[in-house]
Design an enzyme around this catalytic site. Structure first.
Site, PDB file in Angstrom:
ATOM      1  N   CYS A  62       0.840  -1.192   0.000  1.00 59.18           N
ATOM      2  CA  CYS A  62       0.000   0.000   0.000  1.00 59.18           C
ATOM      3  C   CYS A  62       0.874   1.241   0.000  1.00 59.18           C
ATOM      4  O   CYS A  62       2.021   1.217   0.454  1.00 59.18           O
ATOM      5  CB  CYS A  62      -0.891   0.013   1.234  1.00 59.18           C
ATOM      6  SG  CYS A  62      -2.047  -1.363   1.309  1.00 59.18           S
ATOM      7  N   GLU A  64       0.720   3.787   1.905  1.00 58.60           N
ATOM      8  CA  GLU A  64       1.131   4.163   3.257  1.00 58.60           C
ATOM      9  C   GLU A  64       2.406   3.448   3.668  1.00 58.60           C
ATOM     10  O   GLU A  64       3.303   4.054   4.275  1.00 58.60           O
ATOM     11  CB  GLU A  64       0.032   3.851   4.282  1.00 58.60           C
ATOM     12  CG  GLU A  64      -1.246   4.626   4.087  1.00 58.60           C
ATOM     13  CD  GLU A  64      -2.287   3.884   3.266  1.00 58.60           C
ATOM     14  OE1 GLU A  64      -3.485   4.083   3.533  1.00 58.60           O
ATOM     15  OE2 GLU A  64      -1.924   3.109   2.351  1.00 58.60           O
ATOM     16  N   ARG A  90      -9.979  11.702  -6.164  1.00 58.45           N
ATOM     17  CA  ARG A  90     -10.543  11.133  -4.931  1.00 58.45           C
ATOM     18  C   ARG A  90      -9.768  11.718  -3.765  1.00 58.45           C
ATOM     19  O   ARG A  90      -8.579  11.971  -3.855  1.00 58.45           O
ATOM     20  CB  ARG A  90     -10.435   9.610  -4.922  1.00 58.45           C
ATOM     21  CG  ARG A  90     -11.323   8.959  -5.971  1.00 58.45           C
ATOM     22  CD  ARG A  90     -11.249   7.448  -5.937  1.00 58.45           C
ATOM     23  NE  ARG A  90      -9.933   7.003  -6.365  1.00 58.45           N
ATOM     24  CZ  ARG A  90      -9.276   5.972  -5.832  1.00 58.45           C
ATOM     25  NH1 ARG A  90      -9.800   5.302  -4.839  1.00 58.45           N
ATOM     26  NH2 ARG A  90      -8.097   5.626  -6.295  1.00 58.45           N
ATOM     27  N   CYS A  96      -6.075   0.519   5.317  1.00 60.02           N
ATOM     28  CA  CYS A  96      -6.612  -0.829   5.455  1.00 60.02           C
ATOM     29  C   CYS A  96      -6.186  -1.404   6.812  1.00 60.02           C
ATOM     30  O   CYS A  96      -5.378  -0.819   7.538  1.00 60.02           O
ATOM     31  CB  CYS A  96      -6.120  -1.720   4.310  1.00 60.02           C
ATOM     32  SG  CYS A  96      -4.364  -2.159   4.401  1.00 60.02           S
ATOM     33  N   TRP A 135       2.695  -5.239  18.605  1.00 60.96           N
ATOM     34  CA  TRP A 135       3.720  -6.207  18.227  1.00 60.96           C
ATOM     35  C   TRP A 135       5.050  -5.486  18.158  1.00 60.96           C
ATOM     36  O   TRP A 135       5.114  -4.345  17.690  1.00 60.96           O
ATOM     37  CB  TRP A 135       3.385  -6.803  16.861  1.00 60.96           C
ATOM     38  CG  TRP A 135       4.424  -7.722  16.326  1.00 60.96           C
ATOM     39  CD1 TRP A 135       4.507  -9.064  16.518  1.00 60.96           C
ATOM     40  CD2 TRP A 135       5.544  -7.360  15.492  1.00 60.96           C
ATOM     41  NE1 TRP A 135       5.600  -9.561  15.857  1.00 60.96           N
ATOM     42  CE2 TRP A 135       6.268  -8.531  15.224  1.00 60.96           C
ATOM     43  CE3 TRP A 135       6.005  -6.160  14.969  1.00 60.96           C
ATOM     44  CZ2 TRP A 135       7.410  -8.556  14.447  1.00 60.96           C
ATOM     45  CZ3 TRP A 135       7.153  -6.165  14.196  1.00 60.96           C
ATOM     46  CH2 TRP A 135       7.836  -7.365  13.943  1.00 60.96           C
TER      47      TRP A 135
END
Length: 150
Positions: A62, A64, A90, A96, A135
Site C-alpha cells: 500500500c 502508506e 478522490r 486498510c 507487536w
C-alpha cells in the site's frame, strides 16, 4: 466512527494531503489507474515523505507502507501524521487493516487523516485500533496495554 475523537485539519494537514495528491497525480498510469493511491507522512520535525502503491494481483504494498519505508530510509523515526489519497481527484482514504496494525505497532502516537461522518479529520491510530495488542520485533505480540490509549 461514533465516539472516536477526531480533530479538525490544520494547515500542515492540508499541506500533507496536497503532497500526497501531487504524488498520485504525477504517477497514475492513465485511465487504468494502476497506481491508484499516493501517501504522505510527516516527521515530527515537519519533513514530508511520500509513497505510491505498487499494484499487483498478489497484493503489492500500500502507498502508506511505501511512504513509511521512504521516511525510515531517509532517517525519520518519529512521525506525526499520515494520509493516503486516491487518484483522479478522490480525496483521503482511511488505511486498510494491515496498514493500521503496522502504524499502531511502529508509531502508536501517529495521527491518520481520513474521512469521518463529520468530514475529513485526523484521528489517533490508537483510536482506530480499540483493544489492539502491540507487536514488536524483539518481543512479538504484547499483552494489551491501556497506557497506549491515554
Amino acid at each position: 466512527m461514533t465516539g472516536v475523537p477526531a480533530r479538525a485539519l490544520t494547515d500542515d494537514d492540508h499541506a500533507l494531503i496536497a503532497f500526497a495528491r501531487a504524488i498520485v497525480d504525477a504517477n497514475t498510469d492513465g485511465e487504468a489507474g494502476v497506481h491508484t493511491m499516493g501517501a504522505a507522512v510527516r516527521g515530527t520535525d515537519g519533513q514530508m515523505y511520500g509513497g505510491i502503491n505498487l499494484y499487483h494481483f498478489l497484493g503489492g504494498p500500500c502507498a502508506e507502507l511505501v511512504a513509511l519505508g521512504h521516511a525510515r530510509a531517509s532517517g525519520a523515526r518519529a512521525l506525526s501524521t499520515i494520509v493516503a489519497v486516491g487518484n483522479f481527484g478522490r480525496g483521503p482514504v482511511g488505511p486498510c487493516g494491515r496498514d493500521r496494525q503496522i502504524l499502531f505497532d511502529y508509531h502508536p502516537r501517529i495521527r491518520v487523516i481520513l474521512p469521518t461522518p463529520a468530514g475529513i479529520r485526523t484521528v489517533r491510530i490508537v483510536d482506530l485500533m480499540p483493544l489492539a495488542a502491540r507487536w514488536t520485533v524483539d518481543e512479538g505480540t504484547q499483552e494489551f496495554d491501556p497506557s497506549l490509549f491515554e
